[in-house]
Design a protein around this motif. Structure first.
Motif, short mmCIF file in Angstrom:
data_model
loop_
_atom_site.label_atom_id
_atom_site.label_comp_id
_atom_site.label_asym_id
_atom_site.label_seq_id
_atom_site.Cartn_x
_atom_site.Cartn_y
_atom_site.Cartn_z
N ILE A 61 38.82 37.50 32.34
CA ILE A 61 38.20 37.44 31.29
C ILE A 61 37.88 35.96 30.90
CG2 ILE A 61 38.53 37.72 28.56
CD1 ILE A 61 40.51 40.12 29.36
N SER A 62 38.64 35.07 31.40
CA SER A 62 38.16 33.56 31.19
C SER A 62 36.92 33.45 31.77
CB SER A 62 39.28 32.56 31.80
OG SER A 62 40.36 32.89 30.79
N ILE A 63 36.82 33.89 33.13
CA ILE A 63 35.52 33.61 33.71
C ILE A 63 34.35 34.43 33.40
CG2 ILE A 63 35.55 35.53 35.59
CD1 ILE A 63 34.95 32.06 36.47
N ILE A 64 34.73 35.54 32.63
CA ILE A 64 33.58 36.25 31.82
C ILE A 64 33.09 35.47 30.84
CG2 ILE A 64 32.91 38.46 30.56
CD1 ILE A 64 34.69 40.03 32.57
N ILE A 65 33.82 34.92 29.94
CA ILE A 65 33.28 34.21 28.81
C ILE A 65 32.91 32.78 29.29
CG2 ILE A 65 34.51 32.52 26.82
CD1 ILE A 65 36.61 34.60 26.61
N SER A 66 33.36 32.22 30.31
CA SER A 66 32.59 30.89 30.81
C SER A 66 31.25 31.10 31.64
CB SER A 66 33.48 30.35 32.05
OG SER A 66 34.68 30.08 31.44
N LEU A 67 31.17 32.20 32.02
CA LEU A 67 29.94 32.65 32.40
C LEU A 67 28.77 32.93 31.55
CD1 LEU A 67 28.30 33.26 35.18
CD2 LEU A 67 28.88 35.63 35.08
N ALA A 68 29.21 33.82 30.51
CA ALA A 68 28.64 33.84 29.31
C ALA A 68 28.03 32.57 28.75
CB ALA A 68 29.18 34.73 28.41
N PHE A 123 26.47 40.15 27.08
CA PHE A 123 27.06 39.98 28.42
C PHE A 123 28.58 39.79 28.17
CE2 PHE A 123 28.81 37.47 31.97
CZ PHE A 123 28.30 38.32 32.84
N LEU A 124 28.96 39.07 27.38
CA LEU A 124 30.36 38.61 27.02
C LEU A 124 31.20 40.18 26.68
CD1 LEU A 124 32.64 36.79 26.58
CD2 LEU A 124 32.11 36.44 24.08
N ALA A 171 33.85 46.44 29.99
CA ALA A 171 33.81 47.08 31.17
C ALA A 171 35.00 46.87 32.26
CB ALA A 171 32.73 46.52 32.11
N PHE A 172 35.70 45.42 32.12
CA PHE A 172 36.68 44.93 32.87
C PHE A 172 38.06 45.60 32.31
CE2 PHE A 172 40.49 42.25 32.62
CZ PHE A 172 40.78 42.36 34.01
N SER A 173 37.86 45.60 30.85
CA SER A 173 39.18 46.26 30.32
C SER A 173 39.35 47.89 30.59
CB SER A 173 39.10 46.02 28.70
OG SER A 173 39.13 44.92 28.32
N LEU A 174 38.22 48.49 30.45
CA LEU A 174 38.05 49.83 31.16
C LEU A 174 38.67 50.08 32.66
CD1 LEU A 174 34.86 51.15 29.37
CD2 LEU A 174 37.24 51.65 28.72
N LEU A 221 45.81 41.83 44.17
CA LEU A 221 44.71 41.28 45.01
C LEU A 221 43.34 42.28 45.00
CD1 LEU A 221 43.99 38.90 46.69
CD2 LEU A 221 45.23 40.34 48.45
N ILE A 222 43.51 43.44 45.08
CA ILE A 222 42.61 44.24 45.42
C ILE A 222 41.87 44.43 44.28
CG2 ILE A 222 41.92 46.75 46.02
CD1 ILE A 222 44.36 46.94 47.81
N PHE A 223 42.39 44.85 43.06
CA PHE A 223 41.67 44.67 41.78
C PHE A 223 40.90 43.53 41.36
CE2 PHE A 223 41.65 44.46 37.05
CZ PHE A 223 41.02 45.68 36.83
N ASN A 224 41.46 42.40 41.64
CA ASN A 224 40.88 40.93 41.33
C ASN A 224 39.72 40.68 42.21
OD1 ASN A 224 42.54 40.64 39.14
ND2 ASN A 224 43.97 39.06 40.23
N ALA A 225 39.84 41.08 43.53
CA ALA A 225 38.77 41.00 44.41
C ALA A 225 37.69 41.70 43.93
CB ALA A 225 39.00 41.33 45.80
N PHE A 226 37.97 43.08 43.47
CA PHE A 226 36.78 44.02 43.28
C PHE A 226 36.02 43.62 41.79
CE2 PHE A 226 35.67 47.72 40.63
CZ PHE A 226 34.77 48.40 41.36
N CYS A 227 36.91 43.10 41.08
CA CYS A 227 36.31 42.49 39.56
C CYS A 227 35.37 41.13 39.91
CB CYS A 227 37.44 42.29 38.52
SG CYS A 227 38.13 43.78 37.99
N TYR A 228 36.00 40.36 40.68
CA TYR A 228 35.18 39.21 40.95
C TYR A 228 33.92 39.48 41.66
CZ TYR A 228 38.75 35.95 39.29
OH TYR A 228 39.65 35.16 38.27
N LEU A 229 33.97 40.56 42.61
CA LEU A 229 32.63 41.02 43.29
C LEU A 229 31.66 41.34 42.26
CD1 LEU A 229 31.13 41.33 45.88
CD2 LEU A 229 32.32 43.76 45.77
#
Length: 182
Positions: A98-105, A119-120, A126-129, A154-162
Motif C-alpha cells: 500500500i505504501s508503494i501504491i501511495i508513493s507511486l501515485a 490510481f490510488l 484492487a490490492f485489498s481484494l 513471498l509469492i503474494f508480494n511478488a505477484f502484487c509487485y509485478l
C-alpha cells in the motif's frame, strides 16, 4: 552525461514516499500495540490498522459465504471449519505494498490530481481484494500449505509487485502518449 531531473524527482519521491508511509505505519502499529510506546487513545479511537484488518477478514468471510463454507473469525484470524485457518499478523496486511501504491501515485510525473487519486483508490482497492482472496485461499488450503512449506507472503508480494510494475508502466506510457497528443 545529461541529468534527467524528472527521473531523479520521480525516483526520490517514490523511494522517500515509500519509506515515509511504510515507517509511519510501523510507528502507528507501535502506538496501538500494547507494550513499548503504547498510546491507549490511538488504540481505541485512531487504530486504522485494526479497522483494515477487520475489513480484510470480513472480505475473506464474504468469500466463504459465497462458497457456502462455515467459518469463524475473531480480531486477528479466520478459520474455515473443516479446512484450516490463518492468523492475520501485521505482515499479512500488506502495508508495504500500500505504501508503494501511495508513493507511486505521488511520484509519477505529468499526471493530474484526479488521475493520481483514481490510481490510488483503484490500486488500494484492487490490492485489498487480492489480499482477501489470498487470506481465503490460504485458510482453505492451510493443511496443504503446511505440508508443502509454501511461503504465501513471498509469492503474494511478488505477484502484487509485478502487477504494480505493469500498472506503473501502463500509467507512465499513457501519460507520455497524452503529452505527445497535446
Amino acid at each position: 552525461m545529461k541529468i534527467n531531473k524528472i527521473q531523479i524527482k520521480f525516483f526520490l519521491i517514490l523511494v522517500l514516499g515509500y519509506f515515509i508511509f511504510s515507517y509511519f505505519i510501523i510507528f502507528w502499529i507501535g502506538l496501538c500495540a500494547k507494550g513499548g510506546i503504547y498510546w491507549a487513545f490511538a488504540d481505541e479511537h485512531l487504530n486504522f490498522i485494526k479497522v483494515y484488518r477487520h475489513f480484510l477478514i470480513g472480505g475473506a468471510g464474504l468469500i466463504c459465504d459465497t462458497f457456502g463454507l462455515t467459518y469463524l473469525t475473531n480480531d486477528t484470524a479466520i478459520r474455515i471449519i473443516g479446512y484450516g485457518g490463518i492468523k492475520i499478523v501485521y505482515s499479512c496486511l500488506g502495508y508495504g505494498i500500500i505504501s508503494i501504491i501511495i508513493s507511486l501515485a505521488l511520484a509519477v510525473p505529468n499526471q493530474k490530481i484526479k488521475l493520481r487519486i483514481l490510481f490510488l483508490i483503484i490500486g488500494t482497492v484492487a490490492f485489498s481484494l487480492l489480499n482477501m482472496i489470498r487470506l481465503f485461499v490460504v485458510s482453505y488450503y492451510a493443511h496443504l500449505a503446511k505440508r508443502l512449506s509454501i511461503d504465501h507472503h513471498l509469492i503474494f508480494n511478488a505477484f502484487c509487485y509485478l502487477l504494480i510494475l505493469i500498472g506503473m508502466y501502463w500509467w507512465i506510457r499513457k501519460a507520455e502518449s497524452s503529452k505527445l497528443k497535446a
